[in-house]
Design an enzyme around this catalytic site. Structure first.
Site, mmCIF file in Angstrom:
data_model
loop_
_atom_site.group_PDB
_atom_site.id
_atom_site.type_symbol
_atom_site.label_atom_id
_atom_site.label_comp_id
_atom_site.label_asym_id
_atom_site.label_seq_id
_atom_site.Cartn_x
_atom_site.Cartn_y
_atom_site.Cartn_z
ATOM 1 C CG ASP A 100 -1.978 -1.073 1.044
ATOM 2 O OD1 ASP A 100 -1.699 -2.237 1.375
ATOM 3 O OD2 ASP A 100 -3.054 -0.756 0.516
ATOM 4 C CE LYS B 100 -5.459 -5.574 4.495
ATOM 5 N NZ LYS B 100 -6.173 -4.470 5.204
HETATM 6 O O1 MRU Z 1 -7.441 -3.241 3.109
HETATM 7 P P1 MRU Z 1 -7.180 -3.592 1.680
HETATM 8 O O2 MRU Z 1 -7.909 -4.798 1.222
HETATM 9 O O3 MRU Z 1 -7.371 -2.407 0.776
HETATM 10 O O4 MRU Z 1 -5.630 -3.942 1.647
HETATM 11 C C1 MRU Z 1 -5.047 -4.293 0.418
HETATM 12 C C2 MRU Z 1 -3.640 -4.722 0.546
HETATM 13 O O5 MRU Z 1 -3.056 -4.682 1.600
HETATM 14 C C3 MRU Z 1 -2.948 -5.099 -0.728
HETATM 15 O O6 MRU Z 1 -1.978 -6.057 -0.473
HETATM 16 C C4 MRU Z 1 -2.278 -3.869 -1.325
HETATM 17 O O7 MRU Z 1 -3.219 -2.836 -1.481
HETATM 18 C C5 MRU Z 1 -1.676 -4.141 -2.636
HETATM 19 S S1 MRU Z 1 -2.907 -4.374 -3.877
HETATM 20 C C6 MRU Z 1 -2.169 -4.554 -5.381
#
Ligand code: MRU
Length: 353
Positions: free
Chosen positions: A242, A253
């Site tokens: 992210d 995550k």
């Molecule tokens: O809370 P989320 O589902 O938005 O978290 C998403 C993640 O942590 C993904 O691994 C990250 O955004 C990379 S997506 C290509």
């Protein structure tokens, strides 16, 4: 754009509206929700109808385009105020994925370059930009996929955490895009998907995507990864991100850090698929990355099924930070960065065409 790249159309433009797959109800229900305003899209992001860093960014760009179209009959002043409010709402929807802010900065730059144009022309231009961002995201994922696939030996068993797939992007995916590219290149790989408590992106979304594509996938609960590694059943870890700080620390995550520590313990490579739009040189290290804290209900149970004792106190950070020293390599659309560091990341941007 190839058909396979858009097998899963996370975001699609239909009849002047943005349709987003409702990821809260997958895989039990596959349905689109339609959006026609920035406030609506911001709520869709906040409530996780759409999630995943690149998908959030592209959705936000469409959100602003929708707002411009909705307000095109207003006075110049109301139009400008309306777009500013739209940007504020979108920016407040989720804090951690930098792609959201990257996308909003990009559309703001486009808008700023249009002074003198009428509202309708601005709306058209912002929509064109959103379409371009969607197509570009898929091209970038394809490029990362090709680089990443070269790292996976034939027969590799690869653990992934959360969902960094087509659902988390405009299509193809980052980490899951690497798997798709490896399979497309004729490699036999199999995926081990962490279920990813508490929101279950691994169980609900990654497993679904891989099953749709006939890529072998085995689902485990998050606390099984160490056991599997200790038994030699995992050859590599591949995750998305992210936000990557200037020194190479990786926010992803919640639970990713735990997997990275385990991978180090077992000498298993830990790869992060990371488009350049996810690297944030303005934060020096991971401690400065804002970490979203979500509602306690997500930890107390799942949907209407709440299993924990009423009154218990809860923590629910949605992301954690993996220090750069645990990252074997970042896979970007411009190539593979081994042992990411301040030096290698700033050099990457210096070389920007
Ligand atoms: O809370 P989320 O589902 O938005 O978290 C998403 C993640 O942590 C993904 O691994 C990250 O955004 C990379 S997506 C290509």
């Amino acid at each position: 754009m190839s058909v396979t790249a858009r097998k899963v159309e996370t975001l699609r433009w239909r009849d002047g509206k943005l349709d987003m797959i409702d990821q809260r109800v997958l895989p039990a229900v596959f349905e689109y929700l339609s959006y026609d305003s920035a406030a609506g899209v911001a709520e869709g992001i906040r409530s996780m109808v759409v999630r995943g860093a690149p998908a959030i960014g592209v959705a936000a760009a469409y959100g602003l385009a929708l707002e411009a179209s909705r307000l095109q009959g207003s006075s110049e002043n109301e139009f400008r105020q309306g777009l500013e409010t739209g940007i504020e709402l979108l920016a407040a929807s989720r804090p951690t994925a930098v792609n959201l802010f990257w996308a909003l900065n990009r559309v703001r730059r486009v808008w700023s370059g249009l002074s003198g144009l009428g509202n309708a022309a601005v709306a058209v231009r912002l929509l064109d930009e959103a379409h371009e961002m969607l197509a570009e995201d898929i091209r970038i994922n394809r490029a990362m996929g090709a680089f990443g696939a070269s790292l996976l030996p034939d027969g590799a068993r690869v653990l992934t955490h959360c969902n960094a797939g087509a659902l988390a992007t405009a299509g193809w995916g980052t980490a899951l895009g690497v798997f798709r590219s490896a399979v497309e290149a004729g490699k036999k790989i199999s995926v081990i998907a962490d279920e990813t408590r508490p929101f279950l992106q691994g169980a609900r979304l990654t497993a679904w995507e891989m099953v749709q594509e006939n890529i072998p996938v085995t689902l485990i609960t998050d606390n099984m990864a160490g056991f599997m590694m200790s038994r030699g059943e995992i050859d590599a870890v591949m995750v998305g991100t992210d936000r990557v700080a200037a020194n190479g620390d990786v926010a992803n995550k919640i639970g990713t850090y735990m997997v990275a520590v385990l991978a180090k313990r077992h000498s298993i490579p830990f790869y992060v698929a990371c488009p350049l739009s996810t690297i944030d040189l303005t934060v020096p290290d991971g401690s400065a990355i804002p970490i979203e804290e979500r509602a306690p209900e997500e930890v107390l149970g799942f949907r209407e099924n709440q299993w924990a004792a009423q009154g218990v106190s809860v923590r629910n950070p949605a992301f954690d930070v993996t220090p750069a020293e645990l990252v074997t390599a970042l896979i970007t659309e411009r190539g593979i960065i081994y042992n990411p560091s301040s030096e290698s990341l700033s050099a990457l941007f210096r070389s920007e065409p």
